[in-house]
Design a protein around this motif. Structure first.
Motif, PDB file in Angstrom:
ATOM      1  N   GLY A   1       0.823  -1.208   0.000  1.00 29.56           N
ATOM      2  CA  GLY A   1       0.000   0.000   0.000  1.00 29.56           C
ATOM      3  C   GLY A   1       0.854   1.254   0.000  1.00 29.56           C
ATOM      4  O   GLY A   1       0.557   2.228  -0.701  1.00 29.56           O
ATOM      5  N   ALA A   2       1.947   1.244   0.775  1.00 30.98           N
ATOM      6  CA  ALA A   2       2.808   2.420   0.855  1.00 30.98           C
ATOM      7  C   ALA A   2       3.486   2.687  -0.483  1.00 30.98           C
ATOM      8  O   ALA A   2       3.537   3.827  -0.948  1.00 30.98           O
ATOM      9  CB  ALA A   2       3.846   2.233   1.957  1.00 30.98           C
ATOM     10  N   VAL A   3       3.996   1.604  -1.119  1.00 32.94           N
ATOM     11  CA  VAL A   3       4.703   1.785  -2.392  1.00 32.94           C
ATOM     12  C   VAL A   3       3.752   2.321  -3.466  1.00 32.94           C
ATOM     13  O   VAL A   3       4.033   3.318  -4.137  1.00 32.94           O
ATOM     14  CB  VAL A   3       5.350   0.454  -2.836  1.00 32.94           C
ATOM     15  N   VAL A   4       2.605   1.651  -3.599  1.00 35.59           N
ATOM     16  CA  VAL A   4       1.651   2.072  -4.634  1.00 35.59           C
ATOM     17  C   VAL A   4       1.093   3.462  -4.315  1.00 35.59           C
ATOM     18  O   VAL A   4       1.004   4.328  -5.191  1.00 35.59           O
ATOM     19  CB  VAL A   4       0.506   1.042  -4.769  1.00 35.59           C
ATOM     20  N   GLY A   5       0.754   3.691  -3.025  1.00 38.32           N
ATOM     21  CA  GLY A   5       0.209   4.988  -2.632  1.00 38.32           C
ATOM     22  C   GLY A   5       1.204   6.104  -2.876  1.00 38.32           C
ATOM     23  O   GLY A   5       0.838   7.179  -3.360  1.00 38.32           O
ATOM     24  N   TYR A   6       2.490   5.850  -2.583  1.00 43.54           N
ATOM     25  CA  TYR A   6       3.512   6.870  -2.782  1.00 43.54           C
ATOM     26  C   TYR A   6       3.673   7.188  -4.270  1.00 43.54           C
ATOM     27  O   TYR A   6       3.685   8.360  -4.671  1.00 43.54           O
ATOM     28  CB  TYR A   6       4.833   6.385  -2.183  1.00 43.54           C
ATOM     29  N   ALA A   7       3.748   6.136  -5.083  1.00 38.81           N
ATOM     30  CA  ALA A   7       3.906   6.343  -6.527  1.00 38.81           C
ATOM     31  C   ALA A   7       2.710   7.117  -7.081  1.00 38.81           C
ATOM     32  O   ALA A   7       2.875   8.079  -7.849  1.00 38.81           O
ATOM     33  CB  ALA A   7       4.061   5.000  -7.238  1.00 38.81           C
ATOM     34  N   LEU A   8       1.509   6.724  -6.672  1.00 37.12           N
ATOM     35  CA  LEU A   8       0.302   7.432  -7.120  1.00 37.12           C
ATOM     36  C   LEU A   8       0.320   8.885  -6.661  1.00 37.12           C
ATOM     37  O   LEU A   8      -0.023   9.795  -7.417  1.00 37.12           O
ATOM     38  CB  LEU A   8      -0.941   6.756  -6.551  1.00 37.12           C
ATOM     39  N   GLY A   9       0.726   9.081  -5.409  1.00 38.78           N
ATOM     40  CA  GLY A   9       0.757  10.431  -4.851  1.00 38.78           C
ATOM     41  C   GLY A   9       1.712  11.331  -5.614  1.00 38.78           C
ATOM     42  O   GLY A   9       1.386  12.486  -5.914  1.00 38.78           O
ATOM     43  N   VAL A  10       2.899  10.813  -5.943  1.00 34.25           N
ATOM     44  CA  VAL A  10       3.858  11.618  -6.714  1.00 34.25           C
ATOM     45  C   VAL A  10       3.258  11.957  -8.078  1.00 34.25           C
ATOM     46  O   VAL A  10       3.304  13.099  -8.532  1.00 34.25           O
ATOM     47  CB  VAL A  10       5.204  10.871  -6.871  1.00 34.25           C
ATOM     48  N   ALA A  11       2.646  10.958  -8.725  1.00 36.07           N
ATOM     49  CA  ALA A  11       2.048  11.200 -10.049  1.00 36.07           C
ATOM     50  C   ALA A  11       0.918  12.232  -9.958  1.00 36.07           C
ATOM     51  O   ALA A  11       0.824  13.137 -10.787  1.00 36.07           O
ATOM     52  CB  ALA A  11       1.532   9.891 -10.635  1.00 36.07           C
ATOM     53  N   LEU A  12       0.086  12.108  -8.924  1.00 35.32           N
ATOM     54  CA  LEU A  12      -1.033  13.042  -8.755  1.00 35.32           C
ATOM     55  C   LEU A  12      -0.539  14.458  -8.486  1.00 35.32           C
ATOM     56  O   LEU A  12      -1.100  15.435  -8.969  1.00 35.32           O
ATOM     57  CB  LEU A  12      -1.923  12.606  -7.588  1.00 35.32           C
ATOM     58  N   GLY A  13       0.519  14.558  -7.698  1.00 35.03           N
ATOM     59  CA  GLY A  13       1.030  15.880  -7.362  1.00 35.03           C
ATOM     60  C   GLY A  13       1.814  16.492  -8.504  1.00 35.03           C
ATOM     61  O   GLY A  13       1.923  17.710  -8.610  1.00 35.03           O
ATOM     62  N   TRP A  14       2.369  15.652  -9.370  1.00 37.33           N
ATOM     63  CA  TRP A  14       3.258  16.150 -10.412  1.00 37.33           C
ATOM     64  C   TRP A  14       2.512  16.471 -11.699  1.00 37.33           C
ATOM     65  O   TRP A  14       2.670  17.546 -12.268  1.00 37.33           O
ATOM     66  CB  TRP A  14       4.352  15.105 -10.683  1.00 37.33           C
ATOM     67  N   SER A  15       1.689  15.518 -12.157  1.00 43.65           N
ATOM     68  CA  SER A  15       1.104  15.651 -13.494  1.00 43.65           C
ATOM     69  C   SER A  15      -0.310  16.223 -13.411  1.00 43.65           C
ATOM     70  O   SER A  15      -1.165  15.684 -12.713  1.00 43.65           O
ATOM     71  CB  SER A  15       1.094  14.281 -14.179  1.00 43.65           C
ATOM     72  N   LYS A  16      -0.531  17.313 -14.144  1.00 40.52           N
ATOM     73  CA  LYS A  16      -1.866  17.945 -14.138  1.00 40.52           C
ATOM     74  C   LYS A  16      -2.912  16.993 -14.702  1.00 40.52           C
ATOM     75  O   LYS A  16      -4.027  16.911 -14.201  1.00 40.52           O
ATOM     76  CB  LYS A  16      -1.813  19.224 -14.983  1.00 40.52           C
TER      77      LYS A  16
END
Lengths: 334, 264
Positions: free
Chosen positions: A153-168
């Motif tokens: 959960g942490a790995v997937v959540g972190y990757a998703l979070g970076v993508a959400l914060g980075w890409s409009k």
């Protein structure tokens, strides 16, 4: 006159009844020893309303603790830094002794809090003694489920979070979905998980992962989105690629937020463990709690809850250590 | 006048440096649907190795002009070129140094300075340059420190080292000394001049401080209120190292202040 000066002095204020005896003996240690001894005596001397077992063992442990506290009361004032730690926790040691004495009296001895709904401390101890191997196996199963679920959960959540914060664009599609899914209790997904996952263990892992992943994704994305824009300008000016900006600037800069997400995820994932272990598990602390609840084995339930609380506190402690190491660069971070 | 042309430039042999040509540049921001013109028809040529200071009231677009030259933003109209080629993206040969040091707080001073080399994948081969850049600004002993452990002046020195390690042909200085205490500022002004003379880069400095401008620059450009236009230009034909009480510089300062509408 000198008394007045001493009273003004900070040290004198902290221990108002400063005297020669107290300087050489740790007073809280003596009081704690009395409280612990009281618990031991109450357990042995008074008759039980209903027997719970392990009362002798409990009395021996408490008496041993009282003896150790008496010895510590003389060692601690001369032990420097080691002693300061004990002095700090002195009031807690007293409270524990008093609490255990009252607990023992109100349950086993006077029966005000009756069987089976309540258990005296020796009742919990008896569970640990008689069910040792079963509980150890359950701890192993629970830790396996929790660590696989939390880590994925942490790995997937972190990757998703970076993508959400980075890409409009990613955020345009992802954020509304995340906001809709976020408040849904992880347990509501149980019917779907039964269909999608080949084994019940995989379904349980998914539930734990989901409960951990969502707070981490939300906090990481807000962390990445709130990174000082000037850092990216610096990076671009110095010839950084997009990947460099994400991995070497956005990722470390958002770490303080990520840790808040990890702490939240830790509590959420522990809360769903019990439910996740409903899914056809054969062992596990959550499964054990349900199993014993069904048979009114509330002492076993309490004993297991104590173990879960200790495990959770231990992991929180580990996470704090990790955070202090990784975020040492942050001044005044709370 | 003792100053010759070469004395007013950075040492030509020391390093590569570039000339900048700004032609008809205007720039505007979109703010809540309305257009805010910041710069208007700027024409300016900066020679290779020159030290140019941009002065002007706050909000006149000086900092925007630096961002345009760095390539972090594109002008709405007009062209900016470096040695004849159009600037359309940022490049490590033209480095912007901000008023805030903007060091990465999670990285040590050494790693901060190494950012440019790391980002371009040459850190392994050229790591010695990080040490020499730290030597250049006198921060060798602080290479393992974190930014929050540095004073304001040291942090700004580290930011300079982070720029210099890339051997820039053009240094764009956006009020780099603006937030420092006055003593540190005086020291760093001298250090900036000697760095410029030794390293040979072209320098464009945005500042509010008229004294700083005449002390450091070989040419001072005064911009008008927003939208910024070039209002006046002053050559500072005094040899380096300069003295801040040099009567000619004092006179020039008075002249520039008058242009800015602050007659004394």
């Amino acid at each position: 006159m000198s008394n007045a000066i001493e009273a003004l002095d900070g040290r004198a204020e902290r221990s108002p009844a400063l005297s020669g005896v107290q300087q050489s003996v740790w007073a809280s240690g003596i009081i704690a020893a009395v409280a612990w001894a009281a618990a031991a005596i109450a357990t042995i001397a008074l008759p039980d309303v209903v027997p719970w077992g392990s009362d002798r063992l409990f009395a021996v442990i408490m008496a041993g603790g009282a003896l150790a506290l008496v010895i510590l009361a003389f060692v601690v004032p001369r032990a420097g830094r080691f002693g300061e730690g004990w002095i700090n926790y002195g009031p807690w040691l007293i409270a524990i002794g008093v609490w255990l004495t009252l607990w023992e009296l109100t349950t086993a001895k006077f029966g005000w809090l009756p069987k089976p709904f309540f258990s005296p401390p020796n009742g919990l101890l008896n569970v640990y003694v008689t069910e040792t191997s079963r509980i150890l196996i359950c701890i192993g199963y629970t830790l396996r489920l929790w660590s696989i679920g939390f880590a994925s959960g942490a790995v997937v959540g972190y990757a998703l979070g970076v993508a959400l914060g980075w890409s409009k664009r990613f955020s345009y599609w992802g954020m509304p979905i995340l906001k809709l899914i976020g408040p849904v209790p992880a347990t509501a997904w149980i019917p779907c998980t039964f269909f999608f996952f080949p084994t019940t263990f995989a379904a349980s892992v998914f539930i734990v992962a989901l409960s951990a992943g969502i707070p981490i994704a939300i906090l990481t994305s807000s962390g990445v989105a709130s990174v000082n824009r000037a850092y990216y300008d610096v990076g671009r000016n110095l010839g950084a690629s997009e990947w460099y900006l994400v991995s070497k600037i956005a990722a470390p800069a958002s770490l303080p937020h990520v840790f808040v997400g990890l702490f939240m995820a830790l509590y959420y994932s522990f809360a769903v463990l019990v439910v996740a272990e409903m899914l056809g598990a054969k062992f596990g602390l959550g499964w054990y709690i349900q199993f014993e609840t069904a048979y009114s084995g509330y002492a076993n339930v309490y004993a297991t809850l104590v173990i879960m609380a200790l495990i959770c506190a231990g992991i929180v402690k580990l996470l704090f250590v990790a955070r202090d190491r990784l975020l040492g660069w942050q001044k005044g971070f709370i | 006048m003792a100053a010759t042309a070469t004395e007013l430039r950075a040492a030509p042999a020391a390093s590569r440096n570039i000339a900048i040509d700004i032609r008809g540049v205007s720039h505007a921001f979109e703010l809540d649907g309305s257009r805010l013109a910041v710069l208007e028809s700027i024409d300016l040529s900066v020679e290779a190795g020159e030290f140019v200071a941009l002065l002007g009231p706050s909000g006149c677009g000086k900092s925007t002009l630096l961002r345009l030259i760095s390539g972090l933003e594109q002008p709405t109209t007009g062209f900016i070129s470096a040695e004849g080629s159009l600037i359309d993206r940022p490049d490590p040969s033209r480095i912007l140094v901000f008023q805030d040091p903007t060091l990465f707080p999670w990285a040590t001073v050494w790693n901060n300075v190494a950012t440019g080399l790391d980002a371009r994948g040459v850190l392994r081969q050229e790591s010695a340059r990080v040490d020499s850049a730290l030597d250049l600004v006198g921060l060798r002993d602080f290479s393992k420190a974190y930014p929050h452990q540095l004073s304001g002046g040291m942090a700004q020195r580290a930011a300079l080292a982070r720029a210099l390690v890339n051997d820039p042909a053009l240094l764009l200085l956006d009020e780099p000394l603006g937030k420092l205490d006055s003593l540190t500022r005086l020291t760093l002004q001298e250090e900036l001049v000697s760095l410029w003379r030794r390293e040979g880069f072209t320098a464009i400095l945005v500042t509010h401080d008229v004294e700083e401008a005449v002390l450091l620059a070989s040419r001072v450009i005064v911009l008008s209120e927003r939208p910024g236009r070039i209002k006046a230009e002053f050559k500072v034909e005094r040899p380096y190292p300069r003295h801040r009480d040099d009567p000619e510089l004092v006179g020039l300062r008075r002249q520039i202040l008058a242009t800015l509408g602050l007659a004394t």
